[in-house]
Design a protein around this motif. Structure first.
Motif, PDB file in Angstrom:
ATOM      1  N   LEU A 362       0.810  -1.210   0.000  1.00 37.38           N
ATOM      2  CA  LEU A 362       0.000   0.000   0.000  1.00 37.38           C
ATOM      3  C   LEU A 362       0.846   1.264   0.000  1.00 37.38           C
ATOM      4  O   LEU A 362       1.996   1.255   0.432  1.00 37.38           O
ATOM      5  CB  LEU A 362      -0.925  -0.003   1.224  1.00 37.38           C
ATOM      6  N   GLY A 363       0.259   2.346  -0.471  1.00 35.63           N
ATOM      7  CA  GLY A 363       0.940   3.619  -0.440  1.00 35.63           C
ATOM      8  C   GLY A 363       1.593   3.984  -1.757  1.00 35.63           C
ATOM      9  O   GLY A 363       1.316   3.409  -2.807  1.00 35.63           O
ATOM     10  N   THR A 364       2.478   4.967  -1.712  1.00 39.20           N
ATOM     11  CA  THR A 364       3.130   5.512  -2.894  1.00 39.20           C
ATOM     12  C   THR A 364       4.373   4.714  -3.236  1.00 39.20           C
ATOM     13  O   THR A 364       5.309   4.646  -2.427  1.00 39.20           O
ATOM     14  CB  THR A 364       3.520   6.985  -2.648  1.00 39.20           C
ATOM     15  N   PRO A 365       4.442   4.099  -4.417  1.00 44.68           N
ATOM     16  CA  PRO A 365       5.635   3.330  -4.778  1.00 44.68           C
ATOM     17  C   PRO A 365       6.827   4.239  -5.053  1.00 44.68           C
ATOM     18  O   PRO A 365       6.673   5.368  -5.525  1.00 44.68           O
ATOM     19  CB  PRO A 365       5.202   2.588  -6.045  1.00 44.68           C
ATOM     20  N   ILE A 366       8.031   3.721  -4.749  1.00 41.69           N
ATOM     21  CA  ILE A 366       9.246   4.481  -5.053  1.00 41.69           C
ATOM     22  C   ILE A 366       9.386   4.574  -6.565  1.00 41.69           C
ATOM     23  O   ILE A 366       9.377   5.649  -7.138  1.00 41.69           O
ATOM     24  CB  ILE A 366      10.480   3.813  -4.410  1.00 41.69           C
ATOM     25  N   GLY A 367       9.530   3.421  -7.217  1.00 45.17           N
ATOM     26  CA  GLY A 367       9.467   3.355  -8.672  1.00 45.17           C
ATOM     27  C   GLY A 367      10.544   4.105  -9.435  1.00 45.17           C
ATOM     28  O   GLY A 367      10.909   5.209  -9.107  1.00 45.17           O
ATOM     29  N   GLY A 368      11.075   3.484 -10.478  1.00 48.82           N
ATOM     30  CA  GLY A 368      11.965   4.143 -11.400  1.00 48.82           C
ATOM     31  C   GLY A 368      13.290   4.580 -10.827  1.00 48.82           C
ATOM     32  O   GLY A 368      13.949   5.462 -11.373  1.00 48.82           O
ATOM     33  N   VAL A 369      13.719   3.996  -9.727  1.00 49.41           N
ATOM     34  CA  VAL A 369      14.962   4.427  -9.097  1.00 49.41           C
ATOM     35  C   VAL A 369      16.103   3.498  -9.457  1.00 49.41           C
ATOM     36  O   VAL A 369      17.108   3.911 -10.015  1.00 49.41           O
ATOM     37  CB  VAL A 369      14.794   4.519  -7.563  1.00 49.41           C
ATOM     38  N   SER A 370      15.952   2.240  -9.133  1.00 45.99           N
ATOM     39  CA  SER A 370      16.981   1.258  -9.459  1.00 45.99           C
ATOM     40  C   SER A 370      16.404  -0.123  -9.223  1.00 45.99           C
ATOM     41  O   SER A 370      15.365  -0.268  -8.560  1.00 45.99           O
ATOM     42  CB  SER A 370      18.222   1.461  -8.585  1.00 45.99           C
ATOM     43  N   PRO A 371      17.051  -1.172  -9.729  1.00 49.22           N
ATOM     44  CA  PRO A 371      16.548  -2.533  -9.460  1.00 49.22           C
ATOM     45  C   PRO A 371      16.482  -2.862  -7.976  1.00 49.22           C
ATOM     46  O   PRO A 371      15.700  -3.718  -7.570  1.00 49.22           O
ATOM     47  CB  PRO A 371      17.573  -3.422 -10.187  1.00 49.22           C
ATOM     48  N   LEU A 372      17.293  -2.186  -7.152  1.00 48.84           N
ATOM     49  CA  LEU A 372      17.297  -2.493  -5.722  1.00 48.84           C
ATOM     50  C   LEU A 372      15.984  -2.112  -5.054  1.00 48.84           C
ATOM     51  O   LEU A 372      15.557  -2.745  -4.096  1.00 48.84           O
ATOM     52  CB  LEU A 372      18.450  -1.764  -5.027  1.00 48.84           C
ATOM     53  N   VAL A 373      15.348  -1.042  -5.526  1.00 50.82           N
ATOM     54  CA  VAL A 373      14.160  -0.549  -4.826  1.00 50.82           C
ATOM     55  C   VAL A 373      12.970  -0.339  -5.754  1.00 50.82           C
ATOM     56  O   VAL A 373      11.894   0.031  -5.300  1.00 50.82           O
ATOM     57  CB  VAL A 373      14.465   0.778  -4.097  1.00 50.82           C
ATOM     58  N   ASN A 374      13.131  -0.532  -7.049  1.00 48.33           N
ATOM     59  CA  ASN A 374      12.055  -0.258  -7.991  1.00 48.33           C
ATOM     60  C   ASN A 374      10.807  -1.075  -7.666  1.00 48.33           C
ATOM     61  O   ASN A 374      10.870  -2.288  -7.476  1.00 48.33           O
ATOM     62  CB  ASN A 374      12.515  -0.569  -9.418  1.00 48.33           C
ATOM     63  N   GLY A 375       9.668  -0.405  -7.591  1.00 47.87           N
ATOM     64  CA  GLY A 375       8.401  -1.071  -7.349  1.00 47.87           C
ATOM     65  C   GLY A 375       8.041  -1.222  -5.891  1.00 47.87           C
ATOM     66  O   GLY A 375       6.939  -1.626  -5.574  1.00 47.87           O
ATOM     67  N   LEU A 376       8.954  -0.888  -4.975  1.00 52.03           N
ATOM     68  CA  LEU A 376       8.649  -0.987  -3.559  1.00 52.03           C
ATOM     69  C   LEU A 376       7.836   0.229  -3.116  1.00 52.03           C
ATOM     70  O   LEU A 376       7.796   1.252  -3.784  1.00 52.03           O
ATOM     71  CB  LEU A 376       9.937  -1.067  -2.745  1.00 52.03           C
TER      72      LEU A 376
END
Length: 555
Positions: A362-376
């Motif tokens: 839930l909430g606002t995804p980080i997205g588009g940052v890097s494979p380490l955190v993308n989609g979290l």
């Protein structure tokens, strides 16, 4: 917003579930037997008949990795990751082994809720070796005389330094020294696994020694400042702990501090309705509530969040302000805020690259940052770290000048249910409770805040019973006090529960709330200046909040 509104309602059930488990002694949230440590004051409780522990420097480049676990991140592992340049701030980082003996303590009589707890020696002179991580200003003129000693948190199965993660800016700007202490067995064992060459000598008998280790760290800092702090002269030591470490410090303040007087102040962040056991485990089932003793030897400032009220029943241990105690409750804040989560995500990516970052639904995804955190999904954005930094500044002034920290004017708004056994937080349309400490972001909201998140569950479809069963299962690691860092599913669920989420308000709603940009800036400025005047916001953070409002495009 309908789904998000449900999160705020359902999250109250999580607090109810944990509290019920705590009160009934259900499996997974019980206290393990005995084994608690005494303390090694230079006076009556000196470990080993008065001998101070041995302090041995660890070479900076020792071991397989060539740097300390929990070292400050200096190179961003993904775009936007937080980093710290200690040298640019005039600081140095060092690491030491701490070796000695301490006592394991039992319990004298039944511990009552008032915090007046007695601990007789059960086993004397038990060997241990641990480590602590030190950061201090190299110029004595910058040192403010205060050392913040953090009880490192091991709830995820490895050392984490949430107090440093939240308060680093304040610590570095105002010239504090910092010492992070590995006081518990889970941290020692993980360090040995992570780098056996550097940390192979670490070990103790049980967490029954943790309280003595923490005391002896203070004694070592005072007696060995020439080595440990590069010759700085420490005047005051503030003990600090977050979450599990705050539970431990609650027990320390009540049972051990009256005997040791090792610390000059205590900062507790993210408490529960109960305290830690004397030995292994995270939460003791009794007493509940566990209050801070009415006459602690040193000032205690406790900072809890709306999430701590919902998840850990913290408001049931709420006490009125005294000449030695202040308790703040931060409206809208989660147990772990986005500021802390970002820092810990960076160190996790470096220290444990094979362990995925928690992925919440839930909430606002980080997205588009890097494979380490993308989609979290990002943690709750209510800046708990700002309240923590103000708390540290206020506590330091209290310790050094005798000026008490401010008290909140009213507690968070709650409603008693189940005969008073549970306090349900009353929230507005933004997910925020009234009362407590209301930061500018709570007074002038631009987001919906939820202190609760999940990794796999659909909260809307859960009955209270199902939610309760899931909570007790996911928090089963409480009996050991640490969750295996490789248990990805359980880590995800546990950390998501504590991290919360946020959703930006729609542009149309923002325009309705704040018809013009100057109107929005004026409201933020008034809130920030009021919080600064009250002592709930540092001048630096107040100025940053105002500047951010001015630079924004709201509405």
């Amino acid at each position: 917003m309908g789904r998000a509104r449900t999160i705020g309602v359902t999250s109250s059930l999580l607090g109810a579930g944990l509290l019920l488990a705590d009160c009934q002694g259900l499996p997974g949230i019980t206290s393990l037997p005995s084994g608690s440590t005494g303390s090694g004051s230079l006076s009556a409780l000196a470990a080993g008949g008065g001998a101070l522990p041995t302090v041995t420097p660890i070479p900076a480049d020792a071991g397989e990795h060539g740097y300390p676990f929990d070292a400050v991140p200096t190179t961003p592992l993904y775009p936007g990751a937080p980093t710290i340049d200690l040298a640019a701030d005039g600081y140095v980082q060092k690491e030491f082994l701490l070796s000695g003996t301490d006592d394991v303590y039992g319990r004298s009589g039944a511990w009552a809720s008032n915090g007046d707890w007695q601990v007789p020696v059960a086993e004397a002179n038990v060997l241990y070796t641990t480590r602590f991580l030190v950061r201090y200003p190299t110029n004595p003129a910058k040192f403010n005389g205060t050392v913040v000693v953090e009880w490192l948190n091991d709830s995820t199965g490895a050392d984490v330094d949430p107090v440093w993660a939240e308060d680093a800016s304040e610590l570095l700007a105002d010239g504090y020294a910092y010492v992070g202490v590995t006081a518990q067995r889970a941290g020692m064992e993980d360090l040995k696994t992570w780098d056996s060459e550097r940390y192979g000598s670490l070990g103790d008998q049980s967490d029954g020694q943790s309280y003595g280790i923490f005391t002896q760290a203070a004694e070592a800092i005072r007696a060995g400042a020439a080595t440990i702090l590069g010759g700085l002269d420490p005047k005051d030591l503030i003990a600090a702990g977050d979450s599990q470490s705050a539970f431990r410090l609650t027990t320390y303040v009540n049972a051990f501090e009256p005997l040791t007087h090792a610390y000059d102040g205590f900062l507790l962040v993210g408490r529960s309705v109960t305290a830690a056991p004397r030995g292994s485990g995270l939460l003791s089932t009794s007493p509940a509530p566990a209050s801070i003793w009415s006459n602690p030897g040193a000032p205690v400032l406790e900072v809890n969040t709306q999430g701590d009220v919902e998840e850990f029943g913290a408001s049931l241990a709420l006490q009125p302000a005294t000449n030695k105690l202040r308790i703040w409750e931060v409206a809208g804040a989660s147990h772990i805020d986005d500021h802390e989560a970002s820092y810990e995500l960076e160190t996790l990516a470096r220290e444990e690259p094979s362990v995925p970052a928690p992925s919440c639904l839930l909430g606002t995804p980080i997205g588009g940052v890097s494979p380490l955190v993308n989609g979290l999904n990002q943690a709750d954005n209510m800046p708990l770290y700002q309240a923590e930094q103000a708390a540290l500044a206020d506590l330091q002034r209290w310790v050094t000048s005798g000026v008490p920290a401010p008290a909140e004017q009213s507690p968070l708004s709650t409603t008693s249910v189940l005969g008073g056994a549970v306090q349900v937080v009353n929230t507005n349309q933004f997910g925020l409770a009234s009362g407590g400490v209301e930061l500018p972001q709570a007074q002038v909201p631009t987001e919906y805040s939820s202190p609760i998140n999940v990794s796999t569950l659909d909260l809307e479809d859960l009955s209270p019973l199902t939610l309760f069963q899931d909570l007790t299962a996911e928090l089963d690691f409480f009996t050991e006090g640490a969750l295996p860092i490789t248990d990805t599913a359980a880590r995800n669920e546990g950390l998501c529960l504590l991290s919360g989420s946020f959703l930006a308000l729609p542009a149309a709603e923002l325009a309705q709330l704040y018809p013009t940009h100057p109107d929005y800036v004026a409201k933020v400025t008034a809130a920030a200046e009021a919080d600064e005047a009250a002592g709930f916001l540092t001048p630096t953070d107040a100025a940053q909040d105002i500047a951010a409002a001015q630079a924004s495009s709201i509405p």
